[in-house]
Scaffold this active site. Structure first.
Site, PDB file in Angstrom:
ATOM      1  N   ARG A   1      48.938 -46.038  46.355  1.00 12.72           N
ATOM      2  CA  ARG A   1      47.917 -45.157  45.770  1.00 12.72           C
ATOM      3  C   ARG A   1      47.060 -46.036  44.865  1.00 12.72           C
ATOM      4  O   ARG A   1      47.514 -46.511  43.835  1.00 12.72           O
ATOM      5  CB  ARG A   1      48.567 -44.043  44.955  1.00 12.72           C
ATOM      6  CG  ARG A   1      47.544 -43.128  44.295  1.00 12.72           C
ATOM      7  CD  ARG A   1      48.170 -42.303  43.203  1.00 12.72           C
ATOM      8  NE  ARG A   1      49.070 -41.303  43.724  1.00 12.72           N
ATOM      9  CZ  ARG A   1      50.203 -40.955  43.116  1.00 12.72           C
ATOM     10  NH1 ARG A   1      50.567 -41.542  41.993  1.00 12.72           N
ATOM     11  NH2 ARG A   1      50.966 -40.026  43.619  1.00 12.72           N
TER      12      ARG A   1
ATOM     13  N   ASP B   1      54.443 -44.483  39.439  1.00 14.45           N
ATOM     14  CA  ASP B   1      53.180 -44.683  38.735  1.00 14.45           C
ATOM     15  C   ASP B   1      53.134 -46.113  38.216  1.00 14.45           C
ATOM     16  O   ASP B   1      54.174 -46.754  38.057  1.00 14.45           O
ATOM     17  CB  ASP B   1      53.091 -43.751  37.514  1.00 14.45           C
ATOM     18  CG  ASP B   1      52.870 -42.299  37.911  1.00 14.45           C
ATOM     19  OD1 ASP B   1      52.533 -42.044  39.081  1.00 14.45           O
ATOM     20  OD2 ASP B   1      53.046 -41.427  37.035  1.00 14.45           O
TER      21      ASP B   1
END
Ligand code: FDA
Length: 308
Positions: free
Chosen positions: A182, A132
């Site tokens: 992402r 992340d």
């Protein structure tokens, strides 16, 4: 709107509110909209139902800014076991982690070691590891970590945030690695010199970055993942992919558990690769406040749950 978002993001950093929320039954009840439960078993069980619906999964244990080496090692060990449980349950699932959860604030090299361990475990169990992206002070170190891990474990992915003014340069930096990216809009409270203030600027940056990722995907130079619930933006992106001959199994769409669930099912039924990110764990407060800040109307759910 922007004001409401800032208040909620400031509340996310407030320790007193954190303690109150963690012990409050009605706030806990309200979190069920976005997470099936605090325990890993809750997440695995909910994941099995989502997978039966034709979607892939990503699991993440909530927690960030870990301040002791022991706690960071516990998180690493938890994830090692999680990969085994995913394989045992035969779930089509990846795992997403925050570098500060693995002790990035304490030691870059220990954090990298843990990430290499997890990426190796992911590979061994037929899964994949995701990094992340946290607030802007961590971007350089997270990209350094990503480069180091990706060289050894090719399927590892990283999140990039479209709201950051620097992201076009970061995308260019990663391209030689044939990155798995992402792309998300960005969830933290950043000053205007670092991140776009207006949603329209972020949306437009997102589309430009998405287009570059799709162009690179045509020659195998990037695996693009679109992490957003913005259906209009997704439609523009999938149209652009069609027009430029990028097949819909070349990219993926990732969304969070509990948000736009019917759209997730519909996109999967249309032949898109859709993955649902399921969070669990006791340290949900900061993460939950960021979900409220993304859509201040969600505060109504909290209020309603007082009476539920
Ligand atoms: P936007 O905020 O424009 O929302 C579009 C529409 O989606 C809204 O109109 C609403 O209908 C719906 N929606 C969006 N958020 C909602 C919510 N919380 N509740 C209900 N409805 C909602 N961020 C980050 O900084 N680092 C990271 O690593 C990640 N990782 C990540 C992984 C995945 C799989 C996703 C989907 C998102 C992230 N994010 C993230 C969060 C991301 O940056 C962003 O804050 C949220 O996705 C919300 O933005 P949208 O792209 O959905 O668009």
């Amino acid at each position: 709107m922007r004001f409401g978002r800032s208040i909620l993001l400031a509340a996310a950093r407030n320790q007193t509110l954190n303690n109150f929320a963690l012990h409050s039954a009605f706030v806990k009840r309200a979190t069920r909209k976005f997470m099936p439960g605090e325990h890993v078993d809750d997440a695995l069980q909910a994941g099995a139902a989502v997978a039966r619906n034709g979607r892939g999964l990503i699991f993440t244990q909530l927690g960030e800014a870990i301040t002791s080496a022991d706690a960071a090692a516990q998180v690493r060990d938890h994830y090692v076991q999680l990969f085994d449980r995913i394989r045992a349950a035969n779930l089509p699932a990846h795992v997403s982690v925050k570098p500060t959860q693995l002790g990035l604030d304490l030691s870059f090299s220990e954090c990298e070691r843990s990430l290499q361990t997890l990426a190796a475990k992911a590979q061994e169990t037929g899964s994949a590891l995701w990094l992340d992206m946290e607030d802007s002070s961590y971007v350089d170190r997270t990209l350094d970590l990503y480069e180091a891990v990706k060289r050894n474990h090719n399927s590892t992915g990283v999140a990039l945030q479209a709201y950051l003014r620097r992201t076009p340069r970061d995308l260019a930096r990663l391209m030689p690695l044939k990155p798995v990216i992402r792309l998300v809009k960005g969830a933290y409270d950043e000053p205007p010199r670092i991140a776009f203030e207006r949603k329209s600027d972020t949306d437009s940056a997102y589309f430009t970055l998405a287009s570059q990722m799709l162009d690179a995907a045509r020659t195998g130079g990037c695996t693009p993942i679109f992490g957003t619930h913005d259906l209009e933006l997704l439609e523009r992106i999938t149209d652009r992919a069609n027009q430029s001959g990028v097949a819909n199994n070349t990219y993926e769409i990732h969304m969070l558990y509990g948000i736009r669930d019917s759209a997730q099912s519909r996109l999967a039924a249309q032949g898109h690769i859709v993955k649902t990110l399921i969070s669990y764990g006791a340290a949900w407060y900061r993460w939950y406040m960021r979900r409220l800040a993304e859509r201040p109307a969600n505060v109504l759910f909290v209020v309603k749950s007082i009476f539920a």
